[in-house]
Design a protein around this motif. Structure first.
Motif, short mmCIF file in Angstrom:
data_model
loop_
_atom_site.label_atom_id
_atom_site.label_comp_id
_atom_site.label_asym_id
_atom_site.label_seq_id
_atom_site.Cartn_x
_atom_site.Cartn_y
_atom_site.Cartn_z
N VAL A 1 0.84 -1.20 0.00
CA VAL A 1 0.00 0.00 0.00
C VAL A 1 0.87 1.25 0.00
CG1 VAL A 1 -1.65 1.34 1.35
CG2 VAL A 1 -1.96 -1.12 1.10
N ALA A 2 1.89 1.28 0.86
CA ALA A 2 2.75 2.45 0.96
C ALA A 2 3.51 2.70 -0.34
CB ALA A 2 3.74 2.28 2.11
N MET A 3 4.06 1.63 -0.93
CA MET A 3 4.82 1.77 -2.16
C MET A 3 3.93 2.18 -3.32
SD MET A 3 7.34 -1.53 -1.69
CE MET A 3 8.01 -1.42 -3.34
N THR A 4 2.73 1.63 -3.39
CA THR A 4 1.80 1.98 -4.47
C THR A 4 1.38 3.43 -4.39
OG1 THR A 4 0.96 -0.31 -4.51
CG2 THR A 4 -0.39 1.38 -5.57
N VAL A 5 1.03 3.89 -3.20
CA VAL A 5 0.64 5.29 -3.01
C VAL A 5 1.79 6.21 -3.41
CG1 VAL A 5 0.03 7.03 -1.30
CG2 VAL A 5 -1.09 4.79 -1.25
N LEU A 6 3.01 5.85 -2.99
CA LEU A 6 4.17 6.68 -3.32
C LEU A 6 4.40 6.73 -4.83
CD1 LEU A 6 6.70 8.28 -2.57
CD2 LEU A 6 7.91 6.10 -2.29
N LEU A 7 4.36 5.58 -5.48
CA LEU A 7 4.60 5.54 -6.92
C LEU A 7 3.54 6.30 -7.69
CD1 LEU A 7 5.75 1.81 -7.32
CD2 LEU A 7 7.17 3.85 -7.61
N LYS A 8 2.29 6.15 -7.29
CA LYS A 8 1.22 6.86 -7.98
C LYS A 8 1.35 8.38 -7.78
CE LYS A 8 -3.02 5.17 -7.95
NZ LYS A 8 -3.25 4.76 -9.34
N ILE B 1 1.51 9.21 -14.95
CA ILE B 1 0.96 8.48 -16.10
C ILE B 1 -0.56 8.46 -15.96
CG2 ILE B 1 0.79 6.25 -17.27
CD1 ILE B 1 3.65 5.67 -16.47
N ASP B 2 -1.26 8.96 -16.97
CA ASP B 2 -2.71 9.08 -16.91
C ASP B 2 -3.39 7.73 -17.14
OD1 ASP B 2 -2.55 11.83 -16.50
OD2 ASP B 2 -2.52 12.24 -18.66
N ARG B 3 -4.59 7.62 -16.60
CA ARG B 3 -5.41 6.44 -16.86
C ARG B 3 -5.89 6.48 -18.32
NH1 ARG B 3 -7.62 3.81 -12.31
NH2 ARG B 3 -7.14 4.82 -10.32
N LEU C 1 -11.87 8.04 -12.79
CA LEU C 1 -11.13 8.64 -11.69
C LEU C 1 -10.04 9.58 -12.22
CD1 LEU C 1 -10.72 5.51 -9.39
CD2 LEU C 1 -12.27 7.43 -9.07
N ASP C 2 -9.90 10.70 -11.55
CA ASP C 2 -8.93 11.71 -11.99
C ASP C 2 -7.65 11.59 -11.16
OD1 ASP C 2 -7.78 13.84 -13.26
OD2 ASP C 2 -8.75 15.35 -11.98
N ASP C 3 -6.99 10.44 -11.28
CA ASP C 3 -5.69 10.28 -10.62
C ASP C 3 -4.77 9.50 -11.55
OD1 ASP C 3 -6.79 7.77 -10.49
OD2 ASP C 3 -6.26 7.41 -8.39
N VAL D 1 -10.12 1.47 -16.86
CA VAL D 1 -9.45 2.41 -15.96
C VAL D 1 -7.94 2.15 -15.87
CG1 VAL D 1 -11.51 2.86 -14.59
CG2 VAL D 1 -10.03 0.94 -13.97
N HIS D 2 -7.49 1.05 -16.45
CA HIS D 2 -6.07 0.74 -16.47
C HIS D 2 -5.70 0.07 -17.78
CE1 HIS D 2 -4.64 1.90 -12.53
NE2 HIS D 2 -5.65 1.27 -11.93
N ALA D 3 -4.41 0.12 -18.11
CA ALA D 3 -3.86 -0.62 -19.24
C ALA D 3 -3.00 -1.75 -18.70
CB ALA D 3 -3.03 0.32 -20.12
N TRP D 4 -2.63 -2.69 -19.58
CA TRP D 4 -1.84 -3.84 -19.14
C TRP D 4 -0.54 -3.43 -18.45
CZ3 TRP D 4 -4.16 -8.07 -18.29
CH2 TRP D 4 -5.18 -8.53 -19.12
#
Length: 333
Positions: free
Chosen positions: A37-44, A49-51, A64-66, A109-112
């Protein structure tokens, strides 16, 4: 890697494949989830990179606008998968995690590449959690050579990276990412079977020949695949940079081990397990990345990876090196 290869300690045999005391497994699961969770939040937060926000070219209302990388749902789902290697609950968690990753694609909402990054992020978090949680005898580093010899193992290590790089240049990075994802899905299941003590015809012979003695069979190969998936996902719009990151891992790390184990004489002051000769071998091999990306960014990635490879950190270089190299190439190139 430049650490020495030692024969297994017969007085303290390695635990059976997939060995996990109950308390260790629970703590490993919780730590992996928190780190993921911590690493994902940090990387995002740091990777813009847009959805895709579309389905078959049709804009998706209310998207979603993130940022997209890595897929947070996928990383969270796979954070339960890795600590369950060898446990019956893996057979429940794994198909659910795969379904969640596919669902993010179907929903638009995501790509591969985002899903690939989610799996890789969870795998990296698991590697860190295992390093912290498991006792040293359960993650042995005093390992023996594979049956086919260290040279053969490193030749395969480098050859696979070169082959994947050729695939990017010939098939495109998107298609190569999809093939790598498919192979990783199969590989994770094989590692689970080996952790559970099961035989896998043909695969057992390959692992016996090319995997080092004293480690969970197939685990190093999975980390290798996860490291490359991270690079492919992050550098999806820059194939040359993705190839450069892969070559730093494949050729650099492979040559470091061959040189370090065969003629490493001068120990590094900050890490006696590695040698100056091995580090030089890494730097020489990693400069192959300049053939496809002749830039200061590639030089910076090689230098940073060389420093990371020399540090006394018992994390698998197969995943740490491409993560470091990819992040530098993403921001600098």
């Amino acid at each position: 890697m430049t650490r020495g290869i030692h024969p297994p300690d017969r007085a303290a045999p390695p635990p059976r494949p997939g060995w996990r005391p109950g308390a260790d497994r629970i703590l490993l699961i919780l730590t992996t989830i928190l780190l993921t969770v911590a690493m994902t939040v940090l990387l995002k937060a740091i990777i813009p990179i847009d959805r895709p926000c579309q389905i078959e070219g049709i804009p998706l209302p209310g998207c979603l606008d993130d940022t997209a990388y890595p897929s947070q749902h996928t990383s969270a789902a796979f954070s339960l998968v890795f600590p369950l290697f060898g446990h019956p609950l893996f057979l429940l968690a794994y198909p659910v995690a795969i379904a969640i990753g596919v669902e993010r694609i179907v929903e638009g909402v995501h790509a591969w590449p985002d899903v690939a990054g989610g799996i890789a992020t969870a795998g990296f978090a698991y590697a860190i959690a295992e390093w912290f949680i498991l006792p040293r005898h359960a993650r042995r580093k005093d390992i023996g050579e594979p049956q086919g010899g260290e040279f053969g193992r490193q030749f395969l290590h480098a050859g696979m990276g070169v082959l994947i790089s050729i695939g990017i240049l010939l098939l495109g990075i998107a298609t190569t990412t999809e093939y790598m994802l498919a192979g990783t899905v199969v590989g994770l299941f094989i590692v689970h079977l080996k952790a559970a003590g099961k035989r896998v015809p043909l695969i057992d012979e390959i692992l016996l020949r090319y995997e080092r003695d004293g480690v969970l069979p197939g685990k190093g190969s999975v980390y290798y695949a996860l490291g490359i998936l991270f690079a492919l996902g992050l550098l999806r719009d820059d194939p040359a940079a993705a190839v450069a990151a892969i070559l730093i891992l494949a050729v650099g790390d492979g040559l470091a081990t061959i040189v370090g184990s065969s003629c490493g004489r001068h120990r590094l002051p900050w890490n006696p397990k590695k040698s100056l000769e091995g580090s030089l071998g890494f730097a020489i091999g990693a400069t192959s990345s300049l053939l496809v990306l002749p830039s200061l960014a590639a030089v910076a990635a090689v230098a940073a990876a060389a420093v990371m490879e020399s540090l006394p950190i018992e994390l698998d270089d197969n995943i740490t090196l491409p993560v470091v190299a990819s992040l530098i190439l993403f921001y600098v190139h």
